[in-house]
Write a protein that holds these residues in place. Sequence first.
Motif, PDB file in Angstrom:
ATOM      1  N   SER A  45       0.893  -1.366  -0.072  1.00  0.00           N
ATOM      2  CA  SER A  45       0.071  -0.037  -0.208  1.00  0.00           C
ATOM      3  C   SER A  45       0.802   1.243   0.166  1.00  0.00           C
ATOM      4  O   SER A  45       1.812   1.275   0.725  1.00  0.00           O
ATOM      5  CB  SER A  45      -0.770   0.121   1.078  1.00  0.00           C
ATOM      6  OG  SER A  45      -1.607   1.156   1.178  1.00  0.00           O
ATOM      7  N   GLY A  65      -0.384   4.400   0.528  1.00  0.00           N
ATOM      8  CA  GLY A  65      -0.896   5.155   1.741  1.00  0.00           C
ATOM      9  C   GLY A  65      -0.637   4.599   3.200  1.00  0.00           C
ATOM     10  O   GLY A  65      -0.086   3.609   3.450  1.00  0.00           O
ATOM     11  N   ASN A  66      -1.331   5.225   4.075  1.00  0.00           N
ATOM     12  CA  ASN A  66      -1.559   4.696   5.235  1.00  0.00           C
ATOM     13  C   ASN A  66      -2.847   4.270   5.593  1.00  0.00           C
ATOM     14  O   ASN A  66      -3.838   4.105   5.004  1.00  0.00           O
ATOM     15  CB  ASN A  66      -1.227   5.801   6.232  1.00  0.00           C
ATOM     16  CG  ASN A  66      -1.767   6.975   6.513  1.00  0.00           C
ATOM     17  OD1 ASN A  66      -3.190   6.765   6.319  1.00  0.00           O
ATOM     18  ND2 ASN A  66      -1.316   8.118   6.390  1.00  0.00           N
ATOM     19  N   ARG A 118      -5.435   5.239   7.306  1.00  0.00           N
ATOM     20  CA  ARG A 118      -6.207   6.249   7.407  1.00  0.00           C
ATOM     21  C   ARG A 118      -6.779   6.535   5.957  1.00  0.00           C
ATOM     22  O   ARG A 118      -7.918   6.971   5.654  1.00  0.00           O
ATOM     23  CB  ARG A 118      -5.981   7.432   8.023  1.00  0.00           C
ATOM     24  CG  ARG A 118      -5.922   7.268   9.551  1.00  0.00           C
ATOM     25  CD  ARG A 118      -5.669   8.177  10.319  1.00  0.00           C
ATOM     26  NE  ARG A 118      -5.791   8.076  11.744  1.00  0.00           N
ATOM     27  CZ  ARG A 118      -5.722   8.797  12.789  1.00  0.00           C
ATOM     28  NH1 ARG A 118      -6.181  10.005  12.788  1.00  0.00           N
ATOM     29  NH2 ARG A 118      -5.465   8.463  13.998  1.00  0.00           N
ATOM     30  N   ASP A 119      -5.620   6.386   4.809  1.00  0.00           N
ATOM     31  CA  ASP A 119      -5.946   6.630   3.708  1.00  0.00           C
ATOM     32  C   ASP A 119      -6.795   5.598   2.968  1.00  0.00           C
ATOM     33  O   ASP A 119      -7.772   5.763   2.137  1.00  0.00           O
ATOM     34  CB  ASP A 119      -4.536   6.682   2.884  1.00  0.00           C
ATOM     35  CG  ASP A 119      -3.733   7.853   2.926  1.00  0.00           C
ATOM     36  OD1 ASP A 119      -4.460   8.914   3.511  1.00  0.00           O
ATOM     37  OD2 ASP A 119      -2.612   7.695   2.903  1.00  0.00           O
ATOM     38  N   GLU A 120      -6.841   4.232   3.705  1.00  0.00           N
ATOM     39  CA  GLU A 120      -7.689   3.058   3.024  1.00  0.00           C
ATOM     40  C   GLU A 120      -8.868   3.030   4.024  1.00  0.00           C
ATOM     41  O   GLU A 120      -9.545   2.238   3.742  1.00  0.00           O
ATOM     42  CB  GLU A 120      -6.698   2.080   3.331  1.00  0.00           C
ATOM     43  CG  GLU A 120      -5.331   1.825   2.471  1.00  0.00           C
ATOM     44  CD  GLU A 120      -5.413   1.743   0.987  1.00  0.00           C
ATOM     45  OE1 GLU A 120      -6.713   1.241   0.593  1.00  0.00           O
ATOM     46  OE2 GLU A 120      -4.759   2.356   0.071  1.00  0.00           O
TER      47      GLU A 120
END
Length: 276
Positions: A214, A216-217, A219-221
Amino acid sequence: MAKTKQIEVQGSVINLSIAKDSDYICITDMANAKDGSGRAADIIKNWIRTRTTLEFLGTWEQLYNPDFKVVEFDHFKMEAGLPSFVLSPSKWVETTNAKGIYTKKGKYGGTYAHKDIAFEFGSAISPVFKLFLIKEFQRLKDDENERLNLEWNLQRTLSKINYKIHTDAIKENIVPNLISKSQINFVYANEADLLNVALFGITAKQWKVENPSSKGNMRDEASIEQLVVLSNMESINALLIEQGLTQKDRLVQLNKVAIMQMKSLLENESFKKLDN
């Protein structure tokens, strides 16, 4: 498995044998409709013994029946036209292994022929009757197709419903679980990870290890529901800090809030529309 159906042609009931791959029409009913009951067998025998009919039947069988006995067919064709030549549908089937015609006993009994052959028989007994037969037969097939389309649309609807049930079940998995005792006793380096554990069940570092591909992190997901709850939890956590609750106690309270609010959002009809 074949189903028996009926159509009415010029005031006469004609039985049909409807199967998935082939439709057969009772030519006994057709003959009776033309000349009255009692003479159907003779009419069919006189029709099947002619050279024209035999050539038609033989050609049909060679096109659609790989088990058709061509040698026996040629023998019948050579005798066609002779005064002594007699042929019945049952003898034709037994000798040549034909499948375009068959005889059925009992209820709805009689000689049945594949629709191609039945229409040819119709031409021999009455071209006008044949036209009305084709019209009623087509009407039946159109009705069947309409019903099948309705069933297909119903299946599509059911599939959509099942898909919705499936996606809802997946969504239920994002409702936070009760945190474990070890998580409660663990001291987190920052308040962001405290919220992460309360809502997602893991820290940001743990999530990254589990999702190395991934970009992002966590929270992005996150889903829109999770982000809404996370925002609410930040305000609640600030209030709990002011009240002097320890990190351990706040984690328990925040976890309860996360579970309650996630369930509430997932069951809210207005909120569901935002995901569609």
